[in-house]
Design a protein around this motif. Structure first.
Motif, mmCIF file in Angstrom:
data_model
loop_
_atom_site.group_PDB
_atom_site.id
_atom_site.type_symbol
_atom_site.label_atom_id
_atom_site.label_comp_id
_atom_site.label_asym_id
_atom_site.label_seq_id
_atom_site.Cartn_x
_atom_site.Cartn_y
_atom_site.Cartn_z
ATOM 1 N N ILE A 67 50.823 -55.888 27.591
ATOM 2 C CA ILE A 67 50.718 -56.722 28.936
ATOM 3 C C ILE A 67 51.535 -56.380 30.116
ATOM 4 C CG2 ILE A 67 50.718 -58.829 29.881
ATOM 5 C CD1 ILE A 67 49.689 -60.162 27.436
ATOM 6 N N VAL A 68 52.927 -55.950 29.693
ATOM 7 C CA VAL A 68 53.955 -55.802 30.397
ATOM 8 C C VAL A 68 53.426 -54.180 30.990
ATOM 9 C CG1 VAL A 68 56.298 -54.567 30.467
ATOM 10 C CG2 VAL A 68 55.822 -56.694 29.484
ATOM 11 N N ASP A 88 49.435 -51.868 37.338
ATOM 12 C CA ASP A 88 49.020 -52.637 38.350
ATOM 13 C C ASP A 88 49.870 -52.942 39.689
ATOM 14 O OD1 ASP A 88 46.589 -52.925 37.355
ATOM 15 O OD2 ASP A 88 46.750 -54.979 36.467
ATOM 16 N N ALA A 89 51.177 -53.007 39.611
ATOM 17 C CA ALA A 89 52.084 -53.383 40.352
ATOM 18 C C ALA A 89 52.143 -51.743 41.282
ATOM 19 C CB ALA A 89 53.426 -53.663 40.067
ATOM 20 N N GLU A 90 52.247 -50.946 40.776
ATOM 21 C CA GLU A 90 52.022 -49.453 41.359
ATOM 22 C C GLU A 90 50.990 -49.121 41.897
ATOM 23 O OE1 GLU A 90 52.970 -47.190 37.803
ATOM 24 O OE2 GLU A 90 55.028 -47.844 37.516
ATOM 25 N N ASN A 91 49.638 -49.480 41.300
ATOM 26 C CA ASN A 91 48.481 -49.497 41.988
ATOM 27 C C ASN A 91 48.518 -50.100 43.410
ATOM 28 O OD1 ASN A 91 47.553 -48.053 39.974
ATOM 29 N ND2 ASN A 91 46.351 -49.814 38.893
ATOM 30 N N ASN A 119 60.396 -61.707 36.065
ATOM 31 C CA ASN A 119 60.516 -60.834 37.464
ATOM 32 C C ASN A 119 60.161 -59.484 36.696
ATOM 33 O OD1 ASN A 119 63.182 -59.584 36.719
ATOM 34 N ND2 ASN A 119 63.976 -61.519 36.984
ATOM 35 N N PHE A 120 59.802 -58.560 37.763
ATOM 36 C CA PHE A 120 59.688 -57.192 37.606
ATOM 37 C C PHE A 120 60.632 -56.223 37.031
ATOM 38 C CE2 PHE A 120 56.132 -57.723 40.747
ATOM 39 C CZ PHE A 120 55.128 -57.340 40.004
ATOM 40 N N GLN A 121 62.021 -56.602 37.309
ATOM 41 C CA GLN A 121 62.998 -55.926 36.666
ATOM 42 C C GLN A 121 63.036 -56.229 35.070
ATOM 43 O OE1 GLN A 121 64.849 -53.850 37.508
ATOM 44 N NE2 GLN A 121 66.943 -53.820 36.514
ATOM 45 N N GLN A 122 62.732 -57.540 34.687
ATOM 46 C CA GLN A 122 62.637 -57.825 33.417
ATOM 47 C C GLN A 122 61.839 -57.037 32.727
ATOM 48 O OE1 GLN A 122 62.351 -62.152 33.588
ATOM 49 N NE2 GLN A 122 64.111 -62.498 32.785
ATOM 50 N N LEU A 123 60.474 -56.852 33.213
ATOM 51 C CA LEU A 123 59.590 -56.107 32.647
ATOM 52 C C LEU A 123 59.718 -54.596 32.627
ATOM 53 C CD1 LEU A 123 56.391 -57.705 34.529
ATOM 54 C CD2 LEU A 123 57.377 -58.264 32.693
#
Length: 310
Positions: free
Chosen positions: A69-70, A76-79, A2-6
């Motif tokens: 990669i993280v 990309d999520a921010e984009n 999940n994104f929190q892990q990243l």
């Protein structure tokens, strides 16, 4: 996964593997950070971090690839968020510009005035920092745009464009003996203590190169981060000030005189930069165009997809 892990992986690396600091930034507990890291490592089947007991010392070889990669996934999520915001919020948003005192005080005011007139709903966060810190601020996502001289070029994760070219100026009190010199030379300047920028800042390298090329050894008696400090000590008669020419204001700096010094120091070029691969809001591209009309959105996108040079 999940994104929190990243985010935990990213902040752990940014904070030099200090789990307490990473946890504080993410508003969570150290034990929670440790658990998320272990869960992700178990899911991926590799150890991301090198350990000594409970301490993290660095990234393993597979961890280095995972981290790359993280970083891309989070960018990309921010984009994606910015693309949606452009359609849903239009020209309402926040623009973060990191730059030096000299740029913020002397170069950017007319640019910002024009930009705010065109985009009144954009909130501008102007961050002043040392030029040496600006690449990190930009790469770690704390700013959308950075502006400085010398320190933003040659970073593979940064796309930089020439913003404007400027020269150094020599400033002294109005009654200083150098004001009587018909032709100013590096040798005559070097007869006096010199007050100028710290090493590595605001074109300082070109000042040093000029004296070296002339075979003159100057007495650099005081160095500072910004021009206003240099001018303050020059006003007190403590030495000859060498500053960015844009930082001299004849109305404001009434106790000082700027001496003509054509060709004594090589010109410097300030750069405007963004993080490679990071999508900006549309108004951010317009801000850059206000700085330099030749740096269009198309030019930025073309430069972003070009392979960085080592």
């Amino acid at each position: 996964m999940n994104f929190q892990q990243l985010r935990i992986i990213r902040e752990t690396v940014r904070h030099r593997y200090n789990l307490t600091e990473a946890a504080n930034v993410l508003f969570t507990s150290q034990s929670g950070v440790s658990k998320h890291i272990r869960d992700l490592e178990e899911e991926l089947g590799v150890e991301i971090f090198v350990r000594h007991g409970k301490r993290l010392l660095g990234l393993t070889e597979p961890g280095k690839e995972v981290f790359k990669i993280v970083e891309r996934m989070l960018v990309d999520a921010e984009n994606l968020t910015r693309v949606v915001a452009d359609f849903s919020q239009g020209n309402d948003g926040l623009l973060r510009v990191a730059t030096t005192h000299t740029q913020a005080r002397y170069t950017l005011p007319p640019v910002i005035a024009r930009f705010k007139e065109a985009f009144p709903d954009v909130r501008l966060n102007l961050q002043q920092a040392s030029p040496k810190d600006l690449p990190t601020i930009l790469l770690e996502g704390y700013a959308d745009i950075a502006i400085a001289t010398d320190t933003l070029d040659d970073h593979p994760g940064i796309v930089a464009f020439p913003y404007h070219t400027w020269d150094h100026a020599v400033v002294v009190p109005r009654d200083h003996p150098l004001t009587k010199e018909k032709t100013l030379s590096l040798a005559s300047i070097a007869e006096w203590p010199i007050i100028t920028y710290d090493e590595g800042l605001t074109g300082r390298r070109r000042i040093d190169q000029a004296f070296d090329a002339a075979g003159v050894t100057p007495d650099i008696s005081i160095t500072a981060l910004d021009a206003d400090v240099i001018k303050a000590y020059a006003e007190l008669g403590m030495g000859v000030g060498i500053i960015a020419s844009i930082a001299y204001d004849s109305d404001y700096d009434r106790k000082l005189v700027r001496l003509e010094a054509p060709g004594l120091f090589a010109s410097s070029t300030s750069s405007i930069a963004i993080r490679r691969g990071r999508l900006l809001r549309r108004y951010a591209y317009r801000f850059i165009e206000h700085c330099n009309p030749e740096i269009t959105e198309d030019a930025i996108r073309s430069a972003e997809v070009a392979l960085p040079t080592d």
